[in-house]
Every structure is written in structure tokens, then in C-alpha cells.
Write a protein that holds these residues in place. Structure first.
Motif, PDB file in Angstrom:
ATOM      1  N   LYS A 250      13.326  -5.810  59.914  1.00  0.00           N
ATOM      2  CA  LYS A 250      12.935  -5.656  58.516  1.00  0.00           C
ATOM      3  C   LYS A 250      14.047  -6.196  57.629  1.00  0.00           C
ATOM      4  O   LYS A 250      15.231  -5.984  57.896  1.00  0.00           O
ATOM      5  N   GLY A 251      13.659  -6.895  56.573  1.00  0.00           N
ATOM      6  CA  GLY A 251      14.621  -7.438  55.634  1.00  0.00           C
ATOM      7  C   GLY A 251      14.744  -6.576  54.399  1.00  0.00           C
ATOM      8  O   GLY A 251      13.826  -5.849  54.036  1.00  0.00           O
ATOM      9  N   VAL A 252      15.903  -6.650  53.767  1.00  0.00           N
ATOM     10  CA  VAL A 252      16.160  -5.950  52.515  1.00  0.00           C
ATOM     11  C   VAL A 252      16.240  -7.012  51.426  1.00  0.00           C
ATOM     12  O   VAL A 252      16.955  -8.003  51.570  1.00  0.00           O
TER      13      VAL A 252
ATOM     14  N   GLU B 174      22.288   1.710  64.470  1.00  0.00           N
ATOM     15  CA  GLU B 174      21.898   0.887  63.324  1.00  0.00           C
ATOM     16  C   GLU B 174      22.926  -0.209  63.050  1.00  0.00           C
ATOM     17  O   GLU B 174      24.127   0.028  63.096  1.00  0.00           O
TER      18      GLU B 174
ATOM     19  N   ILE C 261      18.499  -4.118  60.593  1.00  0.00           N
ATOM     20  CA  ILE C 261      17.906  -4.809  59.449  1.00  0.00           C
ATOM     21  C   ILE C 261      18.666  -6.103  59.195  1.00  0.00           C
ATOM     22  O   ILE C 261      19.745  -6.317  59.747  1.00  0.00           O
TER      23      ILE C 261
ATOM     24  N   LYS D 237      15.266   2.915  53.460  1.00  0.00           N
ATOM     25  CA  LYS D 237      13.851   2.734  53.795  1.00  0.00           C
ATOM     26  C   LYS D 237      13.683   1.783  54.979  1.00  0.00           C
ATOM     27  O   LYS D 237      12.917   2.060  55.895  1.00  0.00           O
ATOM     28  N   ARG D 238      14.394   0.680  54.993  1.00  0.00           N
ATOM     29  CA  ARG D 238      14.282  -0.288  56.089  1.00  0.00           C
ATOM     30  C   ARG D 238      14.799   0.288  57.400  1.00  0.00           C
ATOM     31  O   ARG D 238      14.228   0.050  58.454  1.00  0.00           O
TER      32      ARG D 238
ATOM     33  N   GLU E  84      16.702   0.959  49.359  1.00  0.00           N
ATOM     34  CA  GLU E  84      16.052  -0.108  50.141  1.00  0.00           C
ATOM     35  C   GLU E  84      16.628  -0.141  51.562  1.00  0.00           C
ATOM     36  O   GLU E  84      15.901  -0.333  52.529  1.00  0.00           O
ATOM     37  N   ILE E  85      17.930   0.037  51.665  1.00  0.00           N
ATOM     38  CA  ILE E  85      18.596   0.068  52.973  1.00  0.00           C
ATOM     39  C   ILE E  85      18.053   1.253  53.784  1.00  0.00           C
ATOM     40  O   ILE E  85      17.651   1.097  54.940  1.00  0.00           O
TER      41      ILE E  85
ATOM     42  N   GLN F 257      12.810 -11.813  61.202  1.00  0.00           N
ATOM     43  CA  GLN F 257      11.486 -11.281  60.916  1.00  0.00           C
ATOM     44  C   GLN F 257      10.456 -11.750  61.935  1.00  0.00           C
ATOM     45  O   GLN F 257       9.769 -10.952  62.547  1.00  0.00           O
TER      46      GLN F 257
ATOM     47  N   GLU G 127      12.323   2.300  59.275  1.00  0.00           N
ATOM     48  CA  GLU G 127      11.287   1.524  59.944  1.00  0.00           C
ATOM     49  C   GLU G 127      11.791   0.861  61.221  1.00  0.00           C
ATOM     50  O   GLU G 127      11.035   0.618  62.146  1.00  0.00           O
ATOM     51  N   LYS G 128      13.078   0.539  61.276  1.00  0.00           N
ATOM     52  CA  LYS G 128      13.642  -0.206  62.409  1.00  0.00           C
ATOM     53  C   LYS G 128      15.139   0.077  62.480  1.00  0.00           C
ATOM     54  O   LYS G 128      15.782   0.254  61.456  1.00  0.00           O
TER      55      LYS G 128
END
Length: 189
Positions: free
Chosen positions: A36-38, A8, A101, A93-94, A90-91, A30, A97-98
Motif C-alpha cells: 500500500k502506498g501513502v 513493519e 508500505i 491506516k496503510r 495515513e501511515i 503496488q 492494511e499491510k
């Protein structure tokens, strides 16, 4: 504090207001690299061209204070009387997904993340000369008082350029996006 896994990474787009950091970040991270953006939270009023949940989450001072007291923010700063912050959830969660970030942040926020995560944070500094920044902000409809506040930080923001892993003058968007994409891809290989 969220503990980053080995693969990561965070790419932080920073620089003076009007430098195109959000535009370049969206094009590169993106659109091109499907990162993915935060999105940051802020207490400042929404500008006419901004969209809730795309540019920022706009919250009240009381909401910000409550979230801060609960320890929800990974980083937060005060600029021109307004609060800005990134929530740790938020960090997380992103990253689910990927594996990588991106964030668009002011220089103070970028420095906080760098201190927290070290080499896992790659800072990409975007800039333009003072007059170009002024013209861009006028073009997007910022009030002259807002522009003056932004430009008051210009020299301080520019001094941060030497601290960042990469710096790009954003005079031609397509060239800048290409150069930034090359730099980001070098970390993803």
C-alpha cells in the motif's frame, strides 16, 4: 509519532523529478508486491496529468497550515514555495492494511523519515542523466519554468544518492523495475 511494529517497514522511492520514482514505485510495490502506498499532501497546483487522491492530495495553504498546527503531519517540507507533507494518520491506516508500505518522496522528506525511523526505512534512489530528465518532463507536458525549477535541484538531489540504501539508474523501465523488485524482496524474506 507512529511507533513501527517489528515487522513493519517503509520503502521510500526518491530521486530527482522525472527519474521515474512514482512509475517504478507503482510497478514494484503496488502491482508486483501488493504494498500500500501513502499519498502526500501538497499546496502546489495540480498538473494536467495528475489525479487528486492518486498522485497527491491537493490542499490550500490555509488547510496545510491548519493541519500542521494540529500536528497531523509526520513530515513536511517546503520546495519551490509549495508545502508537501505526509500525514501520520495515513501511515497508520496503510500499516493496518499491510505490514510494509511505500512512499514516493523528495530527498528532503526521505531524509526526515530516515531520521525518525532509522533502519525501518529503506530508501530507493532512482535517477537518470539531466538531459533524460528534461526530455521526460517535456514529454509529460511540464511547463519550461517548472522543468527549470526541477533541474535547479538536480545536483543536490543527486548528491543524496550516496546516502540511500539502494540506487538505480532508470534508463530501461522493465530492467529497473526488476532490479528494484529484487532489492525490495530481499527485505521481505
Amino acid at each position: 509519532m507512529y511507533d513501527l511494529k517489528e515487522q513493519e517497514m517503509m520503502f521510500v522511492f526518491t530521486g530527482p523529478d522525472g527519474s521515474g520514482r512514482k512509475t517504478v514505485a507503482n510497478l514494484v510495490a503496488q502491482s508486483t508486491l501488493q504494498m500500500k502506498g501513502v499519498i502526500s499532501y501538497t499546496t502546489r497546483p495540480k498538473r494536467s496529468y495528475e489525479v487528486e487522491g492518486r498522485d497527491y492530495y491537493f490542499i490550500t495553504d490555509d488547510e496545510f497550515r491548519a493541519a500542521k498546527e494540529k500536528g497531523e503531519f509526520l513530515e513536511n517540507v517546503r520546495i519551490n514555495g509549495y508545502q508537501y507533507g505526509i500525514k501520520e494518520m495515513e501511515i497508520k491506516k496503510r500499516f493496518q492494511e499491510k505490514g510494509c508500505i511505500y512512499l514516493v518522496m523528495n530527498t528532503e522528506g526521505a531524509e526526515i523519515l530516515k531520521k525518525l525511523y532509522g533502519k525501518k526505512v529503506v530508501r530507493i534512489f532512482l535517477y537518470a542523466d539531466r538531459q533524460t530528465l528534461r526530455e521526460r518532463q517535456v514529454e509529460r507536458g511540464d511547463a519550461s519554468s517548472v522543468i527549470a525549477k526541477h533541474l535547479a535541484h538536480y545536483d543536490e538531489d543527486m548528491a543524496y544518492k550516496k546516502e540511500c540504501e539502494h540506487a538505480f539508474e532508470n534508463s530501461k523501465l522493465d530492467h529497473t523495475a526488476y532490479e528494484v523488485t529484487q532489492a525490495v524482496e530481499s527485505y521481505l524474506k
